[in-house]
Motif scaffolding. Sequence first.
Motif, short mmCIF file in Angstrom:
data_model
loop_
_atom_site.label_atom_id
_atom_site.label_comp_id
_atom_site.label_asym_id
_atom_site.label_seq_id
_atom_site.Cartn_x
_atom_site.Cartn_y
_atom_site.Cartn_z
N VAL A 70 47.51 22.82 57.48
CA VAL A 70 48.81 23.51 57.36
C VAL A 70 48.93 24.22 56.02
N ARG A 71 48.33 23.67 54.97
CA ARG A 71 48.38 24.35 53.67
C ARG A 71 47.49 25.59 53.67
N SER A 72 46.39 25.56 54.40
CA SER A 72 45.57 26.77 54.54
C SER A 72 46.34 27.83 55.31
N TYR A 73 47.08 27.40 56.31
CA TYR A 73 47.90 28.33 57.09
C TYR A 73 48.99 28.95 56.23
N LEU A 74 49.41 28.23 55.19
CA LEU A 74 50.40 28.75 54.26
C LEU A 74 49.75 29.64 53.20
N ASP A 81 37.11 19.71 58.43
CA ASP A 81 37.07 20.03 59.85
C ASP A 81 35.72 19.65 60.45
N LYS A 82 34.64 19.93 59.73
CA LYS A 82 33.30 19.57 60.21
C LYS A 82 33.14 18.05 60.29
N ARG A 83 33.71 17.35 59.34
CA ARG A 83 33.59 15.89 59.34
C ARG A 83 34.38 15.27 60.49
N VAL A 84 35.52 15.84 60.79
CA VAL A 84 36.30 15.33 61.93
C VAL A 84 35.51 15.48 63.22
N LEU A 85 34.86 16.62 63.41
CA LEU A 85 34.03 16.83 64.60
C LEU A 85 32.89 15.82 64.64
N SER A 86 32.26 15.59 63.50
CA SER A 86 31.12 14.67 63.43
C SER A 86 31.54 13.23 63.69
N ILE A 87 32.68 12.83 63.16
CA ILE A 87 33.11 11.43 63.27
C ILE A 87 33.74 11.12 64.61
N PHE A 88 34.60 12.01 65.10
CA PHE A 88 35.42 11.70 66.26
C PHE A 88 34.90 12.31 67.57
N GLY A 89 34.02 13.27 67.48
CA GLY A 89 33.47 13.85 68.69
C GLY A 89 34.20 15.08 69.17
N PRO A 90 33.59 15.82 70.12
CA PRO A 90 34.15 17.11 70.54
C PRO A 90 35.47 17.01 71.29
N LYS A 91 35.66 15.95 72.09
CA LYS A 91 36.92 15.86 72.84
C LYS A 91 38.11 15.65 71.89
N PHE A 92 37.98 14.72 70.96
CA PHE A 92 39.04 14.49 69.98
C PHE A 92 39.26 15.76 69.16
N TYR A 93 38.18 16.40 68.76
CA TYR A 93 38.25 17.62 67.95
C TYR A 93 39.04 18.72 68.68
N THR A 94 38.75 18.88 69.97
CA THR A 94 39.47 19.88 70.75
C THR A 94 40.94 19.52 70.89
N ASP A 95 41.20 18.24 71.13
CA ASP A 95 42.58 17.79 71.34
C ASP A 95 43.43 17.95 70.08
N ILE A 96 42.88 17.59 68.93
CA ILE A 96 43.69 17.67 67.70
C ILE A 96 43.96 19.13 67.32
N HIS A 97 43.00 20.01 67.63
CA HIS A 97 43.25 21.43 67.38
C HIS A 97 44.36 21.96 68.29
N SER A 98 44.42 21.47 69.50
CA SER A 98 45.48 21.92 70.41
C SER A 98 46.84 21.34 70.00
N LEU A 99 46.83 20.13 69.44
CA LEU A 99 48.08 19.51 68.99
C LEU A 99 48.64 20.17 67.73
N LEU A 100 47.77 20.84 66.97
CA LEU A 100 48.22 21.52 65.76
C LEU A 100 47.69 22.96 65.76
N SER A 101 47.96 23.63 66.84
CA SER A 101 47.57 25.04 66.95
C SER A 101 48.50 25.90 66.11
N THR A 102 48.17 27.18 66.01
CA THR A 102 49.02 28.08 65.23
C THR A 102 50.42 28.17 65.82
#
Length: 647
Positions: free
Chosen positions: A148-152, A164-185
């Motif tokens: 959100v601060r980058s968006y600002l 962002d890369k670490r989240v994908l690595s740790i949590f996997g692609p499904k979680f990564y896709t879901d969290i991006h949709s939960l905090l989309s622009t």
Amino acid sequence: MTIQNKAKLLRKYRNLSRVLTTNNNMDITFSGTQAYHVPGRINLPIGDFSDDDFITMSMGFCDHELGHENYTNSHWYHEAANRSPYLKGLLNALDDYHQECRLIADFRGTRLTLRKLVELCKEKGIFRVLPDEAPVPMYVQAWVLFKVRSYLEQPVSDIFNDTDKRVLSIFGPKFYTDIHSLLSTEVIDGLVSTEHCFNAAESIFQLLIDWIEDNKAEPDDSDSQSYSSDSDDSDSQDDSSDSDDSDSQSDSSDSDDSDSQDDSRDSDDSESQGDSSDSDDSDSQDDSSDPDDSDSQSDSSDSDDSDSQDDSSDSDDSDSQGDSSDSDDSDSQGDSSDSGDSGSSRTTSNTTDDKKLSNEEVEAIIQALDEYDDDFHDKLISSIEEMAEQHPIGQIIGLPIAKNENSLPLSSDRLIDDNLRGIISRIKNPLKRIFHDQNYVNNSLHNRGKSISSSRLASVVIGNTKVFDSQAIHRSPNAAIALLIDKSGSMDDSDMKMANSVAYSLSTALDGIHGVESLVAYYPLRDQDYVEHLAIVKSFEEKSSIQSFNIGSFGGTPTAEAIQSATSLLMTRGEPRKLLFVITDGDPNSVKDTELAIEEAQALGVKVFGIGIRQVVSGFKDTDFHVIDSTKELVNALTVGLKHAFK
């Protein structure tokens, strides 16, 4: 520290408190060694006002907290805290974006101040890439914060990309896709209130909880069950059977030209372990099977003219663990069935390698959620206070400000005169005349009017039509007054009675003058930790209560520190005239610091008056100082002093 820098900063803070908030009673003060924000007040510690970093961080903190004062609904913070400290942390990250975004939209100049604050936070390590050993939930919180601060358009995109890369690595692609949709622009654009921030934080929090539940290891998946013995003509355990002419155990049987069911089969001269099978000279991969002499894995079957179901079996030189099989130089994963010469397919998992979380890992994550205390505001405050501690030698540290709760009951120890109405009346009338005499006239020129300015007529030929003179008389508000009363141990009961009576009489008289606001404070007040404070018994816009002025004596005489704090309070006021009365009976702890504090106050436009109880006091050489031996002498002292002040 320079007086000029401090004066400039205090004036700017005063303007900020008036412009950036809808709260007319908002105070911004410099006092003590702590930074804090409570409703109606932001306090900053006294630091090195010649240090650009200290000023940048103080200004950024001030703007940020003014945003919270304007736009944050604290109800949702209480709601989040009742659920989980981690949920409150997510809300804080989103609400910081929400209120800063609205603050920048309403007051464009704050964008630069907040950007400089973020840059300084990066330099000092407040905003940084998380270390590898950081708890798993911290990566989600950091991802939210920096997204959100980058968006600002604040300079943290580099940190966000790494996170962002670490989240994908740790949590996997499904979680990564879901969290991006939960905090989309679109979602970020919709964060227009603290309630919307709470709803978004709640969704992300629930996503993390679901991920933990989905990735808990099943009891059957424990590595502890993968230990078995291998030999020809031996019994096989853990859901497998081995060798020709051997007994079949754990729900499976193996033989040439036979069907293998319930979990695994092994070919001739093979050993079976932990729900997996590998055959000689073959490699087994995820979600694949080979005909003759091949390995069977995870819900697949391989054998000559045989079918294998439910999991897999291992042959010679293979290790089997939790629903997977490993062959020579290969790893096997997945829960799917494959046949020979068929394509590979797998279901998407929340982790990159389908590994489950051990009980220890789950407990560590839950503990991190329950004990979460990573707060941006706390880190920012610590940095400001750390810089304040590095102030130059000789700098005056103002007393922390507190609301007085130590007044004595009037029924027990009465340290104030019974009847002060006559004194109040005698004080009020001359004070009213003095202040009203100070009304000032503002001359201005207009296109229309009744009086022409002769000095402007010559400019008509060049097109100037503003030649009509008008006068505006500004009456009130015109003065803010602070009263400081020394309550040190050297003040006996008779001295305190006179000081209390003087303070109450003067405060009550000022309350009756339209356009004049007053504050009354005693010093020092010691708390249970023996920390000295400036005790406010009457705030601006508050009426005097005689009970609040029934104060006893105790402690030293930190007059310089009290003047410092009172000056910072006066500088938040919008009145053009500011006066400070100091009522004391003896020399201060430091005469030199008292002189310096008075010098700084006067440089900021604060007129300082000293009133000595029965004796002259050191440190007031550059002020109007009067000694009084009784309450009745107060009228003359005030009249003379104020007339000198307004010359």
